[in-house]
Design an enzyme around this catalytic site. Structure first.
Site, short mmCIF file in Angstrom:
data_model
loop_
_atom_site.label_atom_id
_atom_site.label_comp_id
_atom_site.label_asym_id
_atom_site.label_seq_id
_atom_site.Cartn_x
_atom_site.Cartn_y
_atom_site.Cartn_z
N SER A 13 -8.53 -61.61 -13.56
CA SER A 13 -7.47 -61.12 -13.14
C SER A 13 -7.29 -60.99 -11.66
CB SER A 13 -7.01 -59.58 -13.43
OG SER A 13 -8.39 -58.86 -13.03
N GLU A 56 -4.98 -60.16 -7.80
CA GLU A 56 -4.05 -59.15 -7.19
C GLU A 56 -3.20 -59.66 -6.19
OE1 GLU A 56 -5.68 -54.99 -6.81
OE2 GLU A 56 -5.22 -55.07 -4.59
N ASP A 75 -2.34 -43.02 -1.20
CA ASP A 75 -2.38 -42.43 0.21
C ASP A 75 -0.87 -41.80 0.49
OD1 ASP A 75 -5.26 -42.88 0.59
OD2 ASP A 75 -4.34 -44.98 0.99
N PHE A 87 -11.54 -54.10 8.06
CA PHE A 87 -11.03 -53.46 6.72
C PHE A 87 -12.12 -52.59 6.06
CE2 PHE A 87 -9.35 -54.11 2.34
CZ PHE A 87 -8.27 -53.00 2.67
#
Length: 278
Positions: free
Chosen positions: A7, A9, A100, A207
Protein backbone atom coordinates in the site's frame (compact mmCIF):
# COMPACT_ATOMS: atom_id res chain seq x y z
CA UNK A 1 9.05 -16.44 1.12
CA UNK A 2 5.54 -15.01 1.14
CA UNK A 3 4.57 -11.92 -0.86
CA UNK A 4 3.27 -9.11 1.34
CA UNK A 5 0.53 -6.76 0.17
CA UNK A 6 1.68 -3.30 -0.84
CA UNK A 7 0.00 0.00 0.00
CA UNK A 8 1.21 3.51 -0.73
CA UNK A 9 0.56 6.84 0.98
CA UNK A 10 0.15 10.29 -0.60
CA UNK A 11 -0.51 13.75 0.78
CA UNK A 12 -3.12 15.98 -0.90
CA UNK A 13 -1.47 18.42 -3.33
CA UNK A 14 -1.79 22.15 -2.74
CA UNK A 15 -1.53 23.42 -6.33
CA UNK A 16 -2.73 22.40 -9.82
CA UNK A 17 0.90 21.56 -10.65
CA UNK A 18 1.11 19.35 -7.57
CA UNK A 19 -2.13 17.64 -8.54
CA UNK A 20 -0.79 16.86 -12.01
CA UNK A 21 2.46 15.55 -10.52
CA UNK A 22 0.49 13.30 -8.18
CA UNK A 23 -1.56 11.91 -11.08
CA UNK A 24 1.67 10.93 -12.83
CA UNK A 25 3.09 9.45 -9.62
CA UNK A 26 -0.08 7.47 -8.99
CA UNK A 27 -0.03 6.14 -12.55
CA UNK A 28 3.61 5.02 -12.20
CA UNK A 29 3.07 3.40 -8.80
CA UNK A 30 -0.08 1.61 -9.97
CA UNK A 31 2.29 -0.71 -11.86
CA UNK A 32 3.22 -2.15 -8.44
CA UNK A 33 -0.41 -3.29 -8.01
CA UNK A 34 -0.86 -1.89 -4.48
CA UNK A 35 -3.93 -3.02 -2.58
CA UNK A 36 -4.76 0.64 -1.88
CA UNK A 37 -3.49 4.21 -1.93
CA UNK A 38 -4.02 6.25 1.24
CA UNK A 39 -4.28 10.05 1.43
CA UNK A 40 -3.34 12.06 4.51
CA UNK A 41 -5.52 14.56 6.37
CA UNK A 42 -4.17 17.82 7.78
CA UNK A 43 -4.24 18.85 11.44
CA UNK A 44 -7.80 19.46 12.57
CA UNK A 45 -9.14 18.55 9.14
CA UNK A 46 -7.28 21.42 7.46
CA UNK A 47 -6.99 19.50 4.16
CA UNK A 48 -10.48 17.98 4.29
CA UNK A 49 -11.61 19.09 0.82
CA UNK A 50 -8.25 18.37 -0.84
CA UNK A 51 -8.11 14.96 0.80
CA UNK A 52 -11.63 14.17 -0.42
CA UNK A 53 -11.00 15.34 -3.99
CA UNK A 54 -7.72 13.39 -4.18
CA UNK A 55 -9.39 10.25 -2.85
CA UNK A 56 -12.28 10.57 -5.30
CA UNK A 57 -9.90 11.01 -8.23
CA UNK A 58 -7.87 7.94 -7.26
CA UNK A 59 -11.07 5.91 -6.88
CA UNK A 60 -12.41 7.18 -10.22
CA UNK A 61 -9.25 5.84 -11.87
CA UNK A 62 -10.15 2.36 -10.62
CA UNK A 63 -7.90 2.07 -7.55
CA UNK A 64 -8.91 1.52 -3.95
CA UNK A 65 -8.41 4.74 -2.01
CA UNK A 66 -8.26 5.10 1.76
CA UNK A 67 -8.64 8.58 3.21
CA UNK A 68 -7.07 9.39 6.52
CA UNK A 69 -9.62 10.72 9.00
CA UNK A 70 -8.54 12.38 12.23
CA UNK A 71 -11.01 13.16 14.99
CA UNK A 72 -9.31 15.66 17.30
CA UNK A 73 -11.06 19.01 17.09
CA UNK A 74 -14.09 17.45 15.38
CA UNK A 75 -17.72 16.95 16.31
CA UNK A 76 -19.76 13.80 15.87
CA UNK A 77 -21.93 15.65 13.36
CA UNK A 78 -18.94 16.64 11.21
CA UNK A 79 -17.49 13.11 11.26
CA UNK A 80 -20.93 11.69 10.42
CA UNK A 81 -21.10 14.00 7.40
CA UNK A 82 -17.65 12.98 6.19
CA UNK A 83 -18.49 9.29 6.54
CA UNK A 84 -21.66 9.81 4.50
CA UNK A 85 -19.69 11.60 1.77
CA UNK A 86 -17.12 8.80 1.59
CA UNK A 87 -19.80 6.13 1.59
CA UNK A 88 -21.63 7.86 -1.26
CA UNK A 89 -18.35 8.07 -3.20
CA UNK A 90 -17.85 4.31 -2.90
CA UNK A 91 -14.96 4.49 -0.44
CA UNK A 92 -14.66 1.31 1.61
CA UNK A 93 -11.47 1.83 3.65
CA UNK A 94 -10.54 4.53 6.19
CA UNK A 95 -7.36 5.22 8.15
CA UNK A 96 -8.74 6.34 11.52
CA UNK A 97 -6.44 8.57 13.58
CA UNK A 98 -6.57 10.87 16.57
CA UNK A 99 -4.62 13.55 14.70
CA UNK A 100 -3.31 16.91 15.89
CA UNK A 101 -5.01 20.18 16.68
CA UNK A 102 -4.00 23.09 14.46
CA UNK A 103 -1.54 25.46 16.11
CA UNK A 104 -3.29 27.92 18.40
CA UNK A 105 -6.52 25.91 18.65
CA UNK A 106 -7.43 24.76 22.15
CA UNK A 107 -10.75 22.92 21.67
CA UNK A 108 -10.21 19.16 21.34
CA UNK A 109 -13.79 18.65 20.13
CA UNK A 110 -15.99 15.68 20.95
CA UNK A 111 -13.32 12.98 20.46
CA UNK A 112 -10.19 12.58 22.56
CA UNK A 113 -8.66 9.36 21.25
CA UNK A 114 -8.57 7.29 18.08
CA UNK A 115 -10.41 4.36 19.68
CA UNK A 116 -13.41 6.67 20.15
CA UNK A 117 -13.35 7.45 16.42
CA UNK A 118 -13.11 3.74 15.53
CA UNK A 119 -16.04 2.96 17.83
CA UNK A 120 -18.07 5.82 16.34
CA UNK A 121 -17.43 4.64 12.76
CA UNK A 122 -18.49 1.12 13.68
CA UNK A 123 -21.64 2.30 15.46
CA UNK A 124 -22.61 4.59 12.59
CA UNK A 125 -21.72 2.42 9.59
CA UNK A 126 -21.37 -1.18 10.78
CA UNK A 127 -18.93 -3.09 8.59
CA UNK A 128 -19.17 -0.73 5.64
CA UNK A 129 -15.57 0.46 6.06
CA UNK A 130 -12.36 -1.45 6.61
CA UNK A 131 -10.66 0.55 9.35
CA UNK A 132 -6.89 0.97 9.55
CA UNK A 133 -5.33 2.45 12.68
CA UNK A 134 -1.85 3.66 13.61
CA UNK A 135 0.77 1.73 15.56
CA UNK A 136 4.03 2.97 17.06
CA UNK A 137 6.80 0.36 17.34
CA UNK A 138 9.01 2.92 19.10
CA UNK A 139 6.08 4.21 21.16
CA UNK A 140 3.96 7.27 20.56
CA UNK A 141 5.94 10.40 21.52
CA UNK A 142 3.11 11.54 23.84
CA UNK A 143 2.63 8.16 25.55
CA UNK A 144 3.35 8.19 29.29
CA UNK A 145 4.94 4.73 29.10
CA UNK A 146 5.30 1.78 26.71
CA UNK A 147 2.54 -0.03 28.65
CA UNK A 148 0.16 2.92 28.21
CA UNK A 149 0.87 2.96 24.49
CA UNK A 150 0.18 -0.77 24.17
CA UNK A 151 -3.09 -0.38 26.05
CA UNK A 152 -4.09 2.49 23.77
CA UNK A 153 -3.41 0.28 20.76
CA UNK A 154 -5.46 -2.55 22.27
CA UNK A 155 -8.38 -0.16 22.77
CA UNK A 156 -8.33 0.65 19.06
CA UNK A 157 -8.32 -3.04 18.19
CA UNK A 158 -11.15 -3.78 20.63
CA UNK A 159 -13.18 -0.88 19.20
CA UNK A 160 -13.31 -2.60 15.82
CA UNK A 161 -10.17 -1.83 13.81
CA UNK A 162 -9.33 -4.30 11.03
CA UNK A 163 -5.59 -3.73 10.77
CA UNK A 164 -2.80 -1.34 11.69
CA UNK A 165 -0.11 0.62 9.87
CA UNK A 166 3.00 1.58 11.81
CA UNK A 167 4.94 4.79 12.04
CA UNK A 168 8.09 4.35 9.95
CA UNK A 169 11.16 2.91 11.66
CA UNK A 170 14.61 1.64 10.73
CA UNK A 171 15.10 -0.70 13.70
CA UNK A 172 13.67 -4.12 12.84
CA UNK A 173 13.80 -5.23 16.48
CA UNK A 174 11.43 -2.42 17.48
CA UNK A 175 8.77 -3.78 15.10
CA UNK A 176 9.33 -7.40 16.15
CA UNK A 177 9.11 -6.49 19.84
CA UNK A 178 5.94 -4.44 19.30
CA UNK A 179 4.23 -7.29 17.46
CA UNK A 180 5.23 -9.79 20.15
CA UNK A 181 3.95 -7.42 22.85
CA UNK A 182 0.50 -6.90 21.33
CA UNK A 183 0.16 -10.60 20.56
CA UNK A 184 0.86 -11.30 24.24
CA UNK A 185 -2.09 -9.01 25.02
CA UNK A 186 -4.36 -11.07 22.79
CA UNK A 187 -4.45 -8.63 19.86
CA UNK A 188 -4.33 -10.51 16.55
CA UNK A 189 -4.71 -7.49 14.25
CA UNK A 190 -2.42 -7.53 11.18
CA UNK A 191 0.32 -4.96 11.79
CA UNK A 192 1.72 -3.57 8.54
CA UNK A 193 5.11 -1.86 8.82
CA UNK A 194 5.34 1.69 7.49
CA UNK A 195 8.32 2.18 5.17
CA UNK A 196 9.96 5.56 4.57
CA UNK A 197 12.30 5.65 1.55
CA UNK A 198 15.21 8.03 2.13
CA UNK A 199 15.35 10.97 -0.26
CA UNK A 200 17.23 13.52 1.85
CA UNK A 201 18.98 12.58 5.07
CA UNK A 202 18.87 16.12 6.51
CA UNK A 203 15.10 16.35 6.02
CA UNK A 204 14.60 12.82 7.37
CA UNK A 205 16.66 13.63 10.48
CA UNK A 206 14.60 16.75 11.24
CA UNK A 207 11.31 14.94 10.68
CA UNK A 208 12.38 11.92 12.72
CA UNK A 209 13.47 14.08 15.65
CA UNK A 210 10.05 15.78 15.58
CA UNK A 211 7.91 12.63 15.37
CA UNK A 212 9.89 10.33 17.63
CA UNK A 213 11.19 7.87 15.01
CA UNK A 214 14.70 6.70 15.85
CA UNK A 215 17.52 7.02 13.37
CA UNK A 216 20.17 4.55 14.57
CA UNK A 217 23.56 6.10 15.28
CA UNK A 218 25.34 3.96 12.70
CA UNK A 219 22.94 5.24 10.03
CA UNK A 220 23.35 8.86 11.06
CA UNK A 221 27.15 8.61 11.01
CA UNK A 222 27.18 6.92 7.60
CA UNK A 223 24.82 9.48 6.07
CA UNK A 224 26.76 12.37 7.62
CA UNK A 225 29.95 11.01 6.07
CA UNK A 226 28.49 11.52 2.58
CA UNK A 227 28.08 15.27 3.07
CA UNK A 228 26.21 16.69 0.06
CA UNK A 229 26.83 13.64 -2.14
CA UNK A 230 23.20 13.03 -3.14
CA UNK A 231 24.00 9.92 -5.21
CA UNK A 232 25.74 8.20 -2.31
CA UNK A 233 22.93 9.16 0.07
CA UNK A 234 20.35 7.74 -2.33
CA UNK A 235 22.30 4.52 -2.90
CA UNK A 236 22.93 3.91 0.80
CA UNK A 237 19.33 4.76 1.64
CA UNK A 238 18.09 2.25 -0.92
CA UNK A 239 20.33 -0.44 0.57
CA UNK A 240 19.19 0.28 4.15
CA UNK A 241 15.48 0.30 3.35
CA UNK A 242 15.62 -2.72 1.04
CA UNK A 243 17.44 -4.78 3.68
CA UNK A 244 14.88 -3.72 6.30
CA UNK A 245 12.03 -4.79 4.01
CA UNK A 246 13.72 -8.13 3.36
CA UNK A 247 13.92 -8.80 7.10
CA UNK A 248 10.29 -7.78 7.58
CA UNK A 249 9.09 -10.05 4.77
CA UNK A 250 11.16 -12.95 6.09
CA UNK A 251 9.58 -12.40 9.53
CA UNK A 252 6.08 -12.65 8.03
CA UNK A 253 5.01 -8.99 7.94
CA UNK A 254 1.55 -8.98 6.29
CA UNK A 255 2.30 -5.98 4.08
CA UNK A 256 4.51 -2.98 3.41
CA UNK A 257 3.03 0.53 3.51
CA UNK A 258 5.22 3.04 1.67
CA UNK A 259 5.29 6.71 2.63
CA UNK A 260 5.92 7.88 -0.92
CA UNK A 261 6.07 11.66 -0.31
CA UNK A 262 4.24 11.88 -3.67
CA UNK A 263 7.27 10.51 -5.50
CA UNK A 264 7.46 7.26 -7.45
CA UNK A 265 11.18 6.62 -7.93
CA UNK A 266 12.42 5.23 -4.63
CA UNK A 267 9.31 3.19 -3.82
CA UNK A 268 9.49 1.64 -7.29
CA UNK A 269 13.22 0.94 -6.97
CA UNK A 270 12.81 -0.75 -3.58
CA UNK A 271 9.92 -2.91 -4.77
CA UNK A 272 11.84 -3.92 -7.89
CA UNK A 273 14.75 -5.01 -5.70
CA UNK A 274 12.31 -7.01 -3.59
CA UNK A 275 10.62 -8.42 -6.72
CA UNK A 276 7.24 -7.18 -5.47
CA UNK A 277 4.28 -5.84 -7.36
CA UNK A 278 4.96 -7.55 -10.67
Amino acid sequence: MHKPELSIEFFPPQTPEGAEKLRNTCHKLSALKPSFFSVTYGAGGSTRERTFSTVKEIAADGFEAAPHLSCIGSTRASIREILADYSAAGIRRIVALRGDLPSGVGDAGEFRYANELVEFIRNETGDRFRIEVAAYPEWHPQARSPKDDLLAFKRKADAGANSAITQYFYNFDAYAHFVDSVRAMGVELPIVPGIMPIVSFSKLARFSDACGAELPRWMRKKFESFGDDADSIRAFGLDVVTELCERLIAAGAPGLHFYSMNQAGLTTAICERLKLGS
